[in-house]
Design a protein around this motif. Structure first.
Motif, mmCIF file in Angstrom:
data_model
loop_
_atom_site.group_PDB
_atom_site.id
_atom_site.type_symbol
_atom_site.label_atom_id
_atom_site.label_comp_id
_atom_site.label_asym_id
_atom_site.label_seq_id
_atom_site.Cartn_x
_atom_site.Cartn_y
_atom_site.Cartn_z
ATOM 1 N N GLU A 90 -0.464 7.010 -0.818
ATOM 2 C CA GLU A 90 -1.809 7.513 -1.138
ATOM 3 C C GLU A 90 -2.883 6.538 -0.652
ATOM 4 N N ASP A 91 -2.621 5.228 -0.806
ATOM 5 C CA ASP A 91 -3.581 4.220 -0.364
ATOM 6 C C ASP A 91 -3.509 4.014 1.143
ATOM 7 N N TYR A 148 0.866 -1.180 0.000
ATOM 8 C CA TYR A 148 0.000 0.000 0.000
ATOM 9 C C TYR A 148 0.900 1.227 0.000
ATOM 10 N N LYS A 189 -12.864 2.083 -2.478
ATOM 11 C CA LYS A 189 -12.142 2.383 -3.715
ATOM 12 C C LYS A 189 -12.979 2.028 -4.938
ATOM 13 N N GLN A 235 -9.154 11.744 -1.783
ATOM 14 C CA GLN A 235 -7.739 11.816 -1.423
ATOM 15 C C GLN A 235 -7.404 13.152 -0.775
ATOM 16 N N LYS A 236 -6.902 13.106 0.433
ATOM 17 C CA LYS A 236 -6.515 14.319 1.150
ATOM 18 C C LYS A 236 -4.997 14.467 1.105
ATOM 19 N N PRO A 237 -4.507 15.697 1.073
ATOM 20 C CA PRO A 237 -3.050 15.887 1.035
ATOM 21 C C PRO A 237 -2.391 15.340 2.294
ATOM 22 N N LEU A 238 -1.176 14.807 2.117
ATOM 23 C CA LEU A 238 -0.439 14.256 3.247
ATOM 24 C C LEU A 238 0.401 15.311 3.948
ATOM 25 N N LYS A 250 0.872 18.177 -7.901
ATOM 26 C CA LYS A 250 0.513 16.764 -8.053
ATOM 27 C C LYS A 250 0.093 16.153 -6.726
ATOM 28 N N GLU A 251 0.745 16.544 -5.651
ATOM 29 C CA GLU A 251 0.426 15.978 -4.343
ATOM 30 C C GLU A 251 -0.635 16.794 -3.600
ATOM 31 N N LYS A 252 -1.150 17.824 -4.267
ATOM 32 C CA LYS A 252 -2.215 18.672 -3.713
ATOM 33 C C LYS A 252 -1.828 19.269 -2.356
ATOM 34 N N SER A 309 -2.653 6.027 3.440
ATOM 35 C CA SER A 309 -3.211 7.140 4.220
ATOM 36 C C SER A 309 -4.710 6.947 4.435
#
Length: 425
Positions: A18-19, A15, A333, A340-343, A389-391, A21
């Motif tokens: 992105e997954d 994982y 999914k 998807q939230k930013p990390l 790209k990673e927001k 998280s």
């Protein structure tokens, strides 16, 4: 140099951030609900003695086939846990002074060498809650209410099917199934929704069940599948064990109505749960929509496990429920419900001012923000491209001008606006 053709072991999965998280968020949501219901955290070893996991108080013959076994340097027979239930029973047997009633939760990896399908792997994460020391069906009702809260919070609609192993055992007695065949017949009935009534009958014939018993079971299958109420069972002949099961189910249904969750719960007289450990109420959780057809949670009452390990004659009433992180994540999914939230909160880009950038990052981290610093001297355009790209919502630029003025540049990546923030470099 030769490049290795790396592959994951079949039934396992990586994982990426992105997954993962999302899976971390799922675990946190479940853990918060568990704590709201008074459950205490626990952790048990992944490696156990084979004798423990293969005991008659474990999952039974079917689960033993899927157990991963190994030996250590001392040639002791060991196995990877296939669930979190028996390790919990072991803890209770080893620690008899734990005050009861006792509620615990555990989130951890388990391993089964079984079939692989959507959301089902051979290494997966289970989230278990168990209650020891309560013999009232109210314990089951509370766990099922907790399940409805879990799925409400994560945004998935689900229904609960429930039954009682005592009722099922009594029905098999009435049908004339021999005692030594009960466990095998229950395993076949448990597959009914997957294989259909015709195949159930065929498998019963293959295992040598008496013809008259098969005819009665076939008639039983035709009469009712999911009646929605245990009332249908009271119209039939009963045995003492069956009467116990009916009484427990009626108390459970009364509690479900009182808690106003009965609309999400359906009585299914053929629900068996394949594990032999269960002694009373059993239940499974299914999504009401989507491509995942298998259960996303399950559990039931297993009053003999702890006392079986301690050798005591008096049963220790115990009931539990388990949620599968992997299958729930797969459902989210597949249904496109993962936002998807930013990390990161901030991405600091130094323009030849790495130490100063690290000082700003350190200050923000102490305030509780998630911050990363670019140390590879990327071109500004490439660094900003990464942020997009990673927001990442905010980018901080620090160069000669910013350090000289004592203000770093803060850029809002969504609006494009910039402002200068004072900082003591």
């Amino acid at each position: 140099m030769k490049k290795w053709d790396y592959q994951n072991v079949r039934g396992t999965q990586d994982y990426l951030p992105e997954d993962e998280s999302v899976r971390v968020w799922l675990r946190r949501e479940l853990e918060e609900v568990f704590q709201q219901y008074g459950c205490k955290p626990m952790e048990t070893p992944m490696i156990n003695y084979t004798d423990l996991l293969a005991s008659k108080y474990g999952g039974g013959a079917e689960i033993k086939k899927e157990m991963y076994t190994l030996t250590d340097r001392g040639k002791r027979a060991l196995a990877l846990r296939y669930d979190l239930t028996i390790p919990f029973a072991k803890v209770m047997a080893m620690n008899p002074d734990i005050r009861k009633p006792f509620k615990r939760y555990e989130i951890g990896k388990v391993f089964r060498d079984g079939p692989i399908k959507a959301g089902r792997f051979r290494e997966f994460t289970q989230c278990d809650v168990d209650v020891a020391g309560v013999d009232s069906p109210l314990a089951e009702a509370e766990l099922l209410e907790m399940a409805t809260e879990v799925f409400r919070r994560i945004g998935l609609n689900m229904t609960i099917q429930y039954n009682n192993r005592k009722l099922l055992t009594g029905m098999l007695d009435i049908c004339g199934v021999s005692k030594d065949q009960h466990s095998a017949v229950i395993l076949i009935l448990d597959k009914r929704e997957k294989i259909g009534d015709k195949q159930v009958v065929n498998e019963l014939k293959e295992m040598g069940v008496d013809g008259k018993a098969i005819s009665k079971i076939a008639q039983w299958l035709k009469q009712n599948s999911k009646n929605g109420s245990v009332d249908f069972a009271t119209d039939r002949p009963t045995t003492p064990i069956m009467a116990e099961g009916i009484a427990e189910l009626q108390k459970l249904e009364e509690a479900l109505r009182y808690l106003n969750i009965d609309s999400q719960c359906t009585f299914n007289p053929f629900l068996a749960r394949g594990l032999e450990i269960y002694t009373g109420t059993v239940y499974e959780l299914f999504l009401t929509e989507g491509a995942i057809q298998s259960s996303v949670g399950s559990g039931g009452r297993y009053d003999q496990a702890i006392s079986g390990l301690t050798g005591e004659e008096q049963p220790m009433p115990t009931v539990g429920i388990s949620f599968g992180i992997d299958v729930i994540y797969t459902a989210l999914k597949m249904e496109g419900r993962i936002n998807q939230k930013p990390l990161l909160d901030y991405y600091v880009i130094p323009l030849q001012k790495q130490k100063e950038a690290l000082a700003v990052a350190s200050s923000l981290r102490k305030q509780g923000f998630r911050v990363d610093v670019e140390f590879k001297n990327k071109k500004l355009t490439k660094a900003l491209d990464r942020a997009n790209k990673e927001k990442i919502p905010f980018v901080i630029l620090i160069g000669e001008e910013e350090v000289a003025s004592g203000r770093y540049k803060l850029k809002n990546m969504e609006t494009g606006t910039e402002q200068h923030v004072p900082f003591s470099f």
